[in-house]
Design an enzyme around this catalytic site. Structure first.
Site, short mmCIF file in Angstrom:
data_model
loop_
_atom_site.label_atom_id
_atom_site.label_comp_id
_atom_site.label_asym_id
_atom_site.label_seq_id
_atom_site.Cartn_x
_atom_site.Cartn_y
_atom_site.Cartn_z
CE LYS A 52 108.10 3.72 -57.73
NZ LYS A 52 107.28 4.53 -58.42
CD GLN A 96 108.63 7.05 -60.58
OE1 GLN A 96 108.25 6.02 -60.65
NE2 GLN A 96 108.32 8.06 -59.51
CG ASP A 119 102.03 3.88 -60.66
OD1 ASP A 119 102.51 3.55 -59.39
OD2 ASP A 119 102.97 4.27 -61.50
N1 GUN Z 1 105.60 9.90 -58.77
C1 GUN Z 1 105.51 10.22 -57.51
N2 GUN Z 1 104.86 9.07 -56.79
C2 GUN Z 1 104.67 8.30 -57.95
C3 GUN Z 1 104.05 7.01 -58.20
O1 GUN Z 1 103.33 6.51 -57.10
N3 GUN Z 1 104.05 6.29 -59.40
C4 GUN Z 1 104.61 7.01 -60.38
N4 GUN Z 1 104.72 6.43 -61.55
N5 GUN Z 1 105.05 8.02 -60.27
C5 GUN Z 1 105.04 8.80 -58.98
#
Ligand code: GUN
Length: 293
Positions: A52, A96, A119
């Site tokens: 990211k 996350q 998100d």
């Molecule tokens: N864990 C698995 N997929 C995601 C996501 O798209 N965003 C976040 N913050 N955590 C995750």
């Protein structure tokens, strides 16, 4: 059979975003800024976060990574979110997942300012999405929708079968495909671990979205000829031939299933890359809304 190429489509989206940022800078504006919080050092989470951040850099977004020790008290994480919420120079915030077990994920996500919830996991964002209001769409389902749009895949009137009912993928995916409008209008069936006759249900699907987290769960005898198959699975499986010690497997037995499909997304190189592109799009939307650019 055509491959749904996440590399090409995500690059296309990132090019558009980069042009937008270049223009902002030319006009003396600041660039969008994403803040990511990582608690602990789960291997997969480290990889996702690194990707990211790298993608933010590629298109000229600013990013900040806040790393917190796995053993901190919940209040420390809460304080970090509160600080980011009130910082006018931060446009998007993500925590996350998964968090270590002693954190209440629902409570933590609910603390993120909905205007910065890139998100799309907060109850406000999910509620708006269900009602068809403009909001942040969770990045993986949003990425799948962008993929369907790019390849002009007809969804209206089709039977979509989603395997998996997680808050992050399966459930929002079912709502988006079922909504009226472009890339929607599907009749949707959501299968999960207690569903009987998954094979028979999948055999009636025009579109299958596999998001169950079981490597190669979807076999060729579950897929009808001409189906569109979207593989959301990303599981690490031990592989002594790899330097890392693992390889990445999707939820679809690609080699056996792909000859039957009209379109299929591979793993890696499919939906994973689209997830990041969708997150970047959400971050730019957050920036635009907060700065009324
Ligand atoms: N864990 C698995 N997929 C995601 C996501 O798209 N965003 C976040 N913050 N955590 C995750």
């Amino acid at each position: 059979m055509e491959i749904l190429n996440g590399k090409i489509v995500s690059q296309h989206i990132k090019n558009e975003l980069k042009s937008f940022v270049d223009n902002l800078i030319l006009n003396g504006k600041r660039s969008p800024h994403l803040a990511a919080i990582l608690v602990g050092n789960n291997g997969a989470s480290e990889t996702y976060i690194a990707s990211k951040i790298k993608n933010c850099e590629e298109i000229g977004f600013k990013s900040s990574l806040i790393r917190l020790n796995e053993n901190i008290a919940e209040q420390e994480l809460i304080d970090a979110i509160i600080q980011l919420n009130s910082n006018d120079l931060i446009d998007g915030i993500l925590v996350q997942l998964p968090l270590p077990p002693h954190f209440d994920e629902e409570k933590i996500i609910n603390l993120i300012n909905p205007d910065k919830d890139v998100d799309g996991f907060s109850p406000v964002s999910i509620g708006k999405m269900v009602l068809g209001m403009p909001t942040f769409i969770p990045a993986t389902p949003y990425g799948v929708m962008l993929m369907l749009e790019h390849y002009n895949i007809e969804t209206s009137g089709k039977h979509a079968v989603i395997i998996g009912r997680s808050n992050i993928v399966g459930r929002p995916m079912s709502i988006l495909l079922n909504q009226s409008g472009k890339n929607g209008n599907c009749t949707v069936t959501v299968c999960h671990s207690r569903t009987k006759n998954i094979k028979e249900i999948c055999l009636t699907a025009d579109i299958i979205v596999a998001a169950i987290g079981i490597p190669e769960f979807v076999k060729s005898d579950m897929v009808k000829d001409g189906a569109v198959v979207i593989d959301v699975g990303i599981t690490r499986v031990k592989d002594e031939n790899k330097k890392s010690g693992f390889s990445i497997k999707g939820d679809v037995d690609f080699d056996a299933v792909s000859p039957k499909c009209s379109f299929i997304s591979p793993v890696p190189g499919g939906v994973g890359l689209m997830t990041i592109a969708a997150l970047l799009k959400n971050t730019l939307n957050a920036y635009n809304q907060q700065n009324r650019a």
